[in-house]
Scaffold this active site. Structure first.
Site, PDB file in Angstrom:
ATOM      1  N   GLU A 143       0.012   2.058   3.244  1.00  0.00           N
ATOM      2  CA  GLU A 143      -0.358   3.407   3.480  1.00  0.00           C
ATOM      3  C   GLU A 143       1.077   4.296   3.314  1.00  0.00           C
ATOM      4  OE1 GLU A 143      -1.779   4.851   7.373  1.00  0.00           O
ATOM      5  OE2 GLU A 143      -3.458   3.262   7.393  1.00  0.00           O
ATOM      6  N   GLU A 199      -1.659  -1.544  12.144  1.00  0.00           N
ATOM      7  CA  GLU A 199      -0.849  -1.032  13.170  1.00  0.00           C
ATOM      8  C   GLU A 199      -0.786  -1.301  14.510  1.00  0.00           C
ATOM      9  OE1 GLU A 199      -0.386   3.327  12.317  1.00  0.00           O
ATOM     10  OE2 GLU A 199      -0.443   3.156  10.211  1.00  0.00           O
TER      11      GLU A 199
HETATM   12  O1  IFM Z   1      -4.335   8.464   9.871  1.00  0.00           O
HETATM   13  C1  IFM Z   1      -3.431   7.470  10.188  1.00  0.00           C
HETATM   14  C2  IFM Z   1      -3.992   6.217   9.821  1.00  0.00           C
HETATM   15  O2  IFM Z   1      -5.043   5.826  10.694  1.00  0.00           O
HETATM   16  C3  IFM Z   1      -2.888   4.919  10.492  1.00  0.00           C
HETATM   17  N1  IFM Z   1      -1.692   5.336   9.646  1.00  0.00           N
HETATM   18  C4  IFM Z   1      -1.205   6.602   9.858  1.00  0.00           C
HETATM   19  C5  IFM Z   1      -2.199   7.766   9.607  1.00  0.00           C
HETATM   20  C6  IFM Z   1      -1.700   8.984   9.593  1.00  0.00           C
HETATM   21  O3  IFM Z   1      -1.419   9.327  10.873  1.00  0.00           O
END
Ligand code: IFM
Length: 449
Positions: free
Chosen positions: A353, A166
């Protein structure tokens, strides 16, 4: 055969990140990271929590790998703490640091779980921050050196690599919005940080290719679908801008070799764009094997000239919310995946994710019945499966997260895990959603209820 069936060899995994779970923040020679530093500034994190101990995974990784095995995970996505390896960000490596990741990698492989390694999940060595962090172009070179060391140590054993997690968060939210370490509020600096993050990604991909390892390498972007709040021209244009600001500013350079023209034009009269040196865009767009996507929610966009620099605001529309106040809208994942497939040439996609925070309670039987999280996963996986049926090249899914952990500015107040962590005793309990997910993996799908 289950009602919802995934392709053979579908990658089923769970994800974590170093600072969020490891703890052992100053052990075995580890250097300070920007998150160690930031979380110790009073007032930055809910309840002044920090990641000093977190889930204590550094000491309990054997127990955690056993849980992964019980869940039947095919892959485990984790990140490496750069300052555990290079305490100052560069120079001589710390043997004890790399030994930890070697032990973890070996144990995973012995248990039939494939490691998927993220090189950077936001914990820059603080010593590099003192030199300007991602605002300094040299950081891209230090990242390349760090990546090269890790590839040489683990490249033979690791089939999946993610350069960055990200970059939108580690540039815009960290250098402009100020909510994440290092906590700055300087927009031109954020755009520079972004350019250097993307440059370092490209350098690492080129290096990985030159070393001849057989694994795959990509980058993970946080991408969400944007919908206009109304049919007005203003809201529709704001939606295109929001998409440019949060999605295309990151995906286009990597996959098309250029920053989106509409956004370049928008910024030109409002701010200072980063210096792009000859060859940068070619490096950034070095072909990758897959695009990792972190996706959680939809965004509904309204034109709002009071919000600088992109003149839009996000609205809640009455859909159900998670504990992060993120809207739950599984159909959004279908829209996102089909759109990425269309706009980026059918590139292989992996959900690196997806998941939800809810308030979890351990019941008298010592179990966690998180039906809300289970419903979330059920809905999203169904829509992702629909996208696959409609031709999207989606090769895998990692739930966020394997275990409850340090949720950045929210500290320990938000639980995303399919495994519950008691932050007093560090006891682990597989939640109902975890048991359900284990069955999904076992059956390569699930029945509709
Ligand atoms: O916890 C975070 C992760 O580190 C990166 N993506 C989003 C998740 C939830 O906010």
């Amino acid at each position: 055969m289950p009602d919802i069936r995934f392709p053979n060899n579908f990658i089923w995994g769970a994800a974590t990140a170093s600072y969020q779970i490891e703890g052992a923040h100053a052990e075995d020679g580890k250097g300070e990271s920007i998150w160690d530093h930031f979380s110790h500034i009073p007032g930055k994190i809910t309840s002044n929590d920090n990641g000093d101990i977190a889930c204590d995974h550094y000491h309990r990784y054997e127990e955690d790998v056993k849980i992964m095995k019980d869940l039947g995970l095919k892959y485990y996505r984790f990140s490496i703490s750069w300052s555990r390896i290079f305490p100052d960000g560069k120079g001589s490596p710390n043997q004890k640091g790399i030994d930890f990741y070697k032990r973890l990698t070996n144990l995973l492989l012995e248990n039939g779980i494939k490691p998927a390694i993220t090189l950077y999940h936001w914990d820059l060595p603080q010593q590099l921050q003192y030199r300007g962090g991602w605002g300094n172009r040299d950081t891209a070179d230090y990242f390349e050196q760090y990546a090269g060391y890790i590839f040489n140590q683990l490249g033979e054993y690791v089939p999946m690599w993610i350069t960055h997690n990200e970059p939108h968060i580690s540039s815009i939210i960290s250098y402009w919005d100020g909510r994440h370490a290092p906590g700055y509020t300087d927009f031109p600096l954020a755009l520079r940080a972004c350019h250097h993050l993307l440059l370092s990604h490209g350098k690492a991909v080129q290096l990985y290719r030159s070393l001849g390892y057989k694994g795959e390498i990509g980058i993970t972007l946080d991408l969400n679908p944007m919908y206009p709040a109304s049919d007005t021209d203003k809201d529709k244009k704001a939606t295109i801008r929001a998409d440019g600001y949060e999605n295309r500013w990151f995906a286009d350079p990597v996959l098309k070799g250029k920053y989106p023209e509409d956004m370049v034009k928008w910024y030109e009269s409002r701010t200072t764009l980063p210096e792009i040196k000859p060859g940068d865009m070619e490096t950034i767009s070095t072909p990758i094997d897959f695009l990792g996507i972190n996706h959680y929610m939809p965004h509904t966009i309204k034109h709002d000239p009071s919000v600088w620099p992109a003149n839009y605001a996000k609205l809640l529309t009455g859909r159900p919310l998670t504990n992060m106040d993120w809207e739950i809208y599984p159909e959004g994942s279908y829209d996102l995946l089909t759109r990425l497939h269309r706009d980026y040439n059918g590139i292989k996609l992996i959900i690196t994710e997806n998941g939800a925070a809810f308030t979890d309670i351990v019941n008298r039987k010592g179990e966690v019945d998180d039906d809300n999280r289970l419903d979330y996963l059920y809905g999203y996986l169904q829509q992702m499966n629909r996208a696959i049926k409609d031709g999207v090249n989606l090769a895998g899914y990692f739930v966020w997260s394997l275990m409850d952990n340090f949720e950045w500015g929210h500290g320990y107040s938000k639980r995303f895990g399919i495994v519950y962590i008691d932050f007093k005793t560090r006891q682990r309990i597989i939640k109902k959603s975890g048991h359900w997910y284990a069955n999904v993996i076992k059956n390569n799908g699930f029945d509709l209820v």
